[in-house]
Design an enzyme around this catalytic site. Sequence first.
Site, short mmCIF file in Angstrom:
data_model
loop_
_atom_site.label_atom_id
_atom_site.label_comp_id
_atom_site.label_asym_id
_atom_site.label_seq_id
_atom_site.Cartn_x
_atom_site.Cartn_y
_atom_site.Cartn_z
N GLY A 49 -12.48 -0.49 2.89
CA GLY A 49 -12.79 -1.91 2.71
C GLY A 49 -11.68 -2.69 2.03
CG ASP A 50 -8.57 -5.82 1.11
OD1 ASP A 50 -7.98 -5.18 0.23
OD2 ASP A 50 -8.37 -7.05 1.26
CB THR A 109 -10.95 -1.31 -7.07
OG1 THR A 109 -10.99 -0.58 -5.84
CG2 THR A 109 -9.66 -2.08 -7.17
CE LYS A 114 -5.57 -3.98 2.79
NZ LYS A 114 -5.79 -3.41 1.43
CD GLN A 119 -3.28 0.20 0.36
OE1 GLN A 119 -3.56 -0.97 0.54
NE2 GLN A 119 -3.96 0.96 -0.49
P1 NDP Z 1 -14.59 -9.08 -1.98
O1 NDP Z 1 -14.68 -9.60 -0.60
O2 NDP Z 1 -15.65 -8.16 -2.48
O3 NDP Z 1 -14.47 -10.27 -3.04
C1 NDP Z 1 -13.42 -11.18 -2.95
C2 NDP Z 1 -13.62 -12.22 -4.05
O4 NDP Z 1 -12.44 -13.03 -4.14
C3 NDP Z 1 -14.76 -13.16 -3.75
O5 NDP Z 1 -15.27 -13.64 -4.96
C4 NDP Z 1 -14.06 -14.28 -2.97
O6 NDP Z 1 -14.72 -15.51 -2.99
C5 NDP Z 1 -12.76 -14.37 -3.74
N1 NDP Z 1 -11.71 -14.88 -2.87
C6 NDP Z 1 -11.23 -14.28 -1.76
N2 NDP Z 1 -10.29 -15.03 -1.18
C7 NDP Z 1 -10.18 -16.14 -1.95
C8 NDP Z 1 -9.38 -17.29 -1.89
N3 NDP Z 1 -8.51 -17.47 -0.89
N4 NDP Z 1 -9.52 -18.21 -2.88
C9 NDP Z 1 -10.41 -18.03 -3.89
N5 NDP Z 1 -11.21 -16.95 -3.98
C10 NDP Z 1 -11.09 -16.02 -3.03
O7 NDP Z 1 -13.15 -8.38 -2.08
P2 NDP Z 1 -12.63 -7.31 -3.15
O8 NDP Z 1 -13.22 -7.57 -4.48
O9 NDP Z 1 -12.73 -5.98 -2.53
O10 NDP Z 1 -11.07 -7.67 -3.18
C11 NDP Z 1 -10.49 -8.56 -4.13
C12 NDP Z 1 -9.01 -8.31 -4.23
O11 NDP Z 1 -8.79 -6.95 -4.66
C13 NDP Z 1 -8.21 -8.44 -2.94
O12 NDP Z 1 -6.91 -8.91 -3.26
C14 NDP Z 1 -8.11 -7.02 -2.44
O13 NDP Z 1 -6.99 -6.85 -1.60
C15 NDP Z 1 -7.93 -6.29 -3.75
N6 NDP Z 1 -8.26 -4.85 -3.76
C16 NDP Z 1 -9.47 -4.40 -3.36
C17 NDP Z 1 -9.76 -3.05 -3.43
C18 NDP Z 1 -11.11 -2.51 -3.08
O14 NDP Z 1 -11.29 -1.30 -3.24
N7 NDP Z 1 -12.05 -3.31 -2.64
C19 NDP Z 1 -8.76 -2.08 -3.87
C20 NDP Z 1 -7.55 -2.67 -4.36
C21 NDP Z 1 -7.31 -4.01 -4.27
P3 NDP Z 1 -15.63 -15.97 -1.72
O15 NDP Z 1 -16.94 -15.24 -1.88
O16 NDP Z 1 -15.76 -17.45 -1.87
O17 NDP Z 1 -14.91 -15.56 -0.48
O1 2IT Z 2 -5.94 -2.61 -1.44
C1 2IT Z 2 -6.48 -1.49 -1.50
O2 2IT Z 2 -5.96 -0.54 -2.09
C2 2IT Z 2 -7.79 -1.32 -0.86
N1 2IT Z 2 -8.32 -2.28 -0.30
C3 2IT Z 2 -8.45 0.03 -0.84
C4 2IT Z 2 -7.90 0.89 0.26
C5 2IT Z 2 -8.60 2.21 0.48
O3 2IT Z 2 -8.18 2.89 1.41
O4 2IT Z 2 -9.52 2.57 -0.26
#
Ligand code: NDP
Ligand code: 2IT
Length: 443
Positions: A165-166, A209, A126, A111
């Site tokens: 969130g994450d 994102t 984080k 980050q």
């Molecule tokens: P969500 O919780 O909305 O969705 C996560 C998705 O990934 C779900 O479909 C989940 O499946 C799947 N998943 C999570 N862990 C695993 C695993 N171990 N094996 C297989 N599938 C998995 O999270 P986000 O969409 O917010 O985040 C997804 C990724 O993007 C993460 O790496 C996060 O750090 C990154 N990210 C998110 C940001 C944001 O703004 N939200 C910003 C930048 C990066 P299931 O439903 O079965 O758990």
């Molecule tokens: O991994 C990421 O950049 C996030 N989960 C979003 C972080 C944020 O502060 O919006």
Amino acid sequence: MAYVDEVIELVVKKNPGEIEFHQAVKEVLESLRPIVDAHEEVYRREALLERLVEPERQIKFRVPWIDDKGQVQVNTGYRVQFNSAIGPYKGGLRFRRSVYIGIIKFLGFEQIFKNSLTGLPIGGGKGGSDFDPKGKSDREIMSFCKSFMTELCKHIGADVDVPAGDIGVGGREIGYLFGQYKNIKGAFEGCLTGKGLEFGGSLVRTEATGYGLLYLLDEMLRHNGHEISGKTVTVSGSGNVAIYAIEKAHQLGAKVVTVSDSNGWVYDPDGIDVAALKEIKEQKRQRLTEYKKYRPNSEYHEDGTVWSIPCHIALPCATQNELHLADAQALVDNGCIAVAEGANMPTTLDATKYLQQHGILFAPGKAANAGGVATSALEMSQNSERLSWSFEKVDRRLQRIMAGIFQKMADAAERYGVPGDYVAGANIAGFEKVANAMLAQGI
Ligand code: NDP
Ligand code: 2IT
């Protein structure tokens, strides 16, 4: 021994068992070699790399809460405030059973550079918990969130540290967390981002994102003589990032044919139905097995991965280390031209090297998924001026930020003699600003 190697060795020794943190540090420091070599004397004297890999502060706390049966449960909460050289700590909260300090530190470390690349004044942090939201009722989620914030609120604030969130933390969780912060502090402040639009949230943050990922991909493709329109795309994940990546990919004329969750994956040769996906995941909070009810022509698989499906572009949007060497080989064999990481560190180190060596355009997560945190920073700006910007205004700013990130990583790669290596470019460009700020501020 080279300075970079000394520090990698130190990190492995000082943080035993934290394998994801080791991986993130290796990936960043290895690619910083050219800039570290050029400034070795100063960096060594100032212990710049040793300071960079040591979080400024690590907070670990007990989170007791009461489930629907009246049973008290106990989870562990974390906040790692990694680096505040260029702004207040900023980064998401992850609620997932597998969370431990090594995951939070890898995410916090990444980050720092991601936030720097956005060009906005935000430091790196984080947090999260080993709480598993799966199968929990709304009341249980609320009970957990209120308890989590009861401790976390002592350590955050609009000018101190601003979580978001994450994985496992979306609008519902941020709402409960915000409510508890406000009640305890007696102040309505921009202490979190990703808030509801009724209480200080920003338009476009939900989409940011995924949309940002496609804006950066678009820049990278056009810069290299390609375009998104007409391409077949595979996506993993089916959460916040995946859903809005698919939505924007379709708007730009591509066809996304896969999604996944932790139980299985879907292949829909006609293109993923985003409205159906939103209903299943955002409203009903169900599993992907439901998708076939909306799209009888689609296939649901429990074995294998989405990366076996031929595509031009692959967008890993689920979690760390989900795209392995064998997957990279399949992508190359099937004629893939680009990979852009929506998730944080989804591609293993050997898979990344393989893709780059085989001429695949590769956009690393700290650049490609920075649209989320960038829009969070725009939410902070709106909260500070007590105004809300229009969807178009935020979306335009997001597009400009993503174009700027592409430019920065492409320029840095050129300057340090590795043109087209966007992994090195993103790491160097992100590092430069933080390093200069740390040196300027002294010990
Ligand atoms: P969500 O919780 O909305 O969705 C996560 C998705 O990934 C779900 O479909 C989940 O499946 C799947 N998943 C999570 N862990 C695993 C695993 N171990 N094996 C297989 N599938 C998995 O999270 P986000 O969409 O917010 O985040 C997804 C990724 O993007 C993460 O790496 C996060 O750090 C990154 N990210 C998110 C940001 C944001 O703004 N939200 C910003 C930048 C990066 P299931 O439903 O079965 O758990
Ligand atoms: O991994 C990421 O950049 C996030 N989960 C979003 C972080 C944020 O502060 O919006």
